[in-house]
Scaffold this motif. Structure first.
Motif, PDB file in Angstrom:
ATOM      1  N   LEU A  26       0.859  -1.018   0.139  1.00  0.00           N
ATOM      2  CA  LEU A  26      -0.011   0.014   0.283  1.00  0.00           C
ATOM      3  C   LEU A  26       0.965   1.202  -0.025  1.00  0.00           C
ATOM      4  N   PHE A  27       0.763   2.079  -1.031  1.00  0.00           N
ATOM      5  CA  PHE A  27       1.236   3.317  -1.075  1.00  0.00           C
ATOM      6  C   PHE A  27       0.584   4.494  -0.429  1.00  0.00           C
ATOM      7  N   CYS A  28       1.313   4.990   0.694  1.00  0.00           N
ATOM      8  CA  CYS A  28       0.217   5.999   1.600  1.00  0.00           C
ATOM      9  C   CYS A  28       0.435   7.377   1.327  1.00  0.00           C
ATOM     10  N   PHE A  29      -0.368   8.471   1.281  1.00  0.00           N
ATOM     11  CA  PHE A  29      -0.307   9.471   1.109  1.00  0.00           C
ATOM     12  C   PHE A  29      -0.960  10.222   2.163  1.00  0.00           C
ATOM     13  N   ASP A  30      -0.441  11.700   2.398  1.00  0.00           N
ATOM     14  CA  ASP A  30      -1.240  12.633   3.317  1.00  0.00           C
ATOM     15  C   ASP A  30      -1.856  13.755   2.596  1.00  0.00           C
ATOM     16  N   LEU A  31      -3.078  14.009   2.671  1.00  0.00           N
ATOM     17  CA  LEU A  31      -3.723  15.094   2.240  1.00  0.00           C
ATOM     18  C   LEU A  31      -4.554  15.962   3.234  1.00  0.00           C
ATOM     19  N   GLU A  32      -4.102  17.226   3.483  1.00  0.00           N
ATOM     20  CA  GLU A  32      -4.849  17.881   4.484  1.00  0.00           C
ATOM     21  C   GLU A  32      -5.894  18.431   3.959  1.00  0.00           C
ATOM     22  N   LEU A  33      -7.347  18.534   4.305  1.00  0.00           N
ATOM     23  CA  LEU A  33      -8.230  19.223   3.939  1.00  0.00           C
ATOM     24  C   LEU A  33      -8.801  20.189   4.553  1.00  0.00           C
ATOM     25  N   PRO A  34      -9.768  21.070   4.111  1.00  0.00           N
ATOM     26  CA  PRO A  34     -10.346  22.294   4.782  1.00  0.00           C
ATOM     27  C   PRO A  34     -11.352  21.665   5.846  1.00  0.00           C
ATOM     28  N   PRO A  35     -11.444  22.367   6.905  1.00  0.00           N
ATOM     29  CA  PRO A  35     -12.408  21.871   8.174  1.00  0.00           C
ATOM     30  C   PRO A  35     -13.833  21.428   7.716  1.00  0.00           C
ATOM     31  N   ASP A  36     -14.271  22.354   6.504  1.00  0.00           N
ATOM     32  CA  ASP A  36     -15.766  22.225   5.942  1.00  0.00           C
ATOM     33  C   ASP A  36     -15.730  21.327   4.887  1.00  0.00           C
ATOM     34  N   PHE A  59     -18.984   8.143   4.678  1.00  0.00           N
ATOM     35  CA  PHE A  59     -17.809   8.852   5.232  1.00  0.00           C
ATOM     36  C   PHE A  59     -18.270   9.127   6.790  1.00  0.00           C
ATOM     37  N   THR A  60     -17.565   8.868   7.673  1.00  0.00           N
ATOM     38  CA  THR A  60     -17.910   9.306   9.063  1.00  0.00           C
ATOM     39  C   THR A  60     -16.733  10.270   9.640  1.00  0.00           C
ATOM     40  N   LEU A  61     -17.064  11.249  10.057  1.00  0.00           N
ATOM     41  CA  LEU A  61     -15.965  12.099  10.892  1.00  0.00           C
ATOM     42  C   LEU A  61     -15.645  11.608  12.176  1.00  0.00           C
ATOM     43  N   MET A  62     -14.580  11.061  12.428  1.00  0.00           N
ATOM     44  CA  MET A  62     -14.038  10.676  13.758  1.00  0.00           C
ATOM     45  C   MET A  62     -12.843  11.277  14.582  1.00  0.00           C
ATOM     46  N   SER A  63     -12.934  11.496  15.721  1.00  0.00           N
ATOM     47  CA  SER A  63     -11.731  12.030  16.319  1.00  0.00           C
ATOM     48  C   SER A  63     -10.606  11.086  16.336  1.00  0.00           C
TER      49      SER A  63
END
Length: 88
Positions: free
Chosen positions: A25-35, A48-52
């Motif tokens: 698995l090739f992993c990437f990070d992508l920061e998204l805006p809070p909204d 999709f479910t937003l989780m802490s």
């Protein structure tokens, strides 16, 4: 900005439970805006479910609940280690 961050190699069971299946698995990070609200469109995901972070760690510890496919679990653990939420 999309950033390549890691590569995970593991062995899993074939879907028919006969033998092992190597995978990478090739992993990437992508920061998204809070909204940002993702929308499932390809049939791979139902919702999709937003989780802490705490909720994710708790849910991963209870792996028998079936909430995560094994390949998703290893990617989440990789993320948690790389970002200092858990130690290796």
């Amino acid at each position: 900005k999309l950033r390549p961050v890691s590569c995970i190699s593991y062995q899993g069971f074939n879907p028919d439970r006969w033998g092992l299946k190597p995978d990478v698995l090739f992993c990437f990070d992508l920061e998204l805006p809070p909204d940002f609200v993702p929308t499932p469109v390809d049939g791979e995901v139902a919702c999709f479910t937003l989780m802490s972070i705490d909720e994710i760690v708790k849910d991963l510890r209870d792996w028998e609940n079936g909430n995560w496919k094994p390949n998703v679990g290893v990617v989440l653990v990789d993320f948690l280690i790389r970002h200092g939420f858990v130690s290796a």
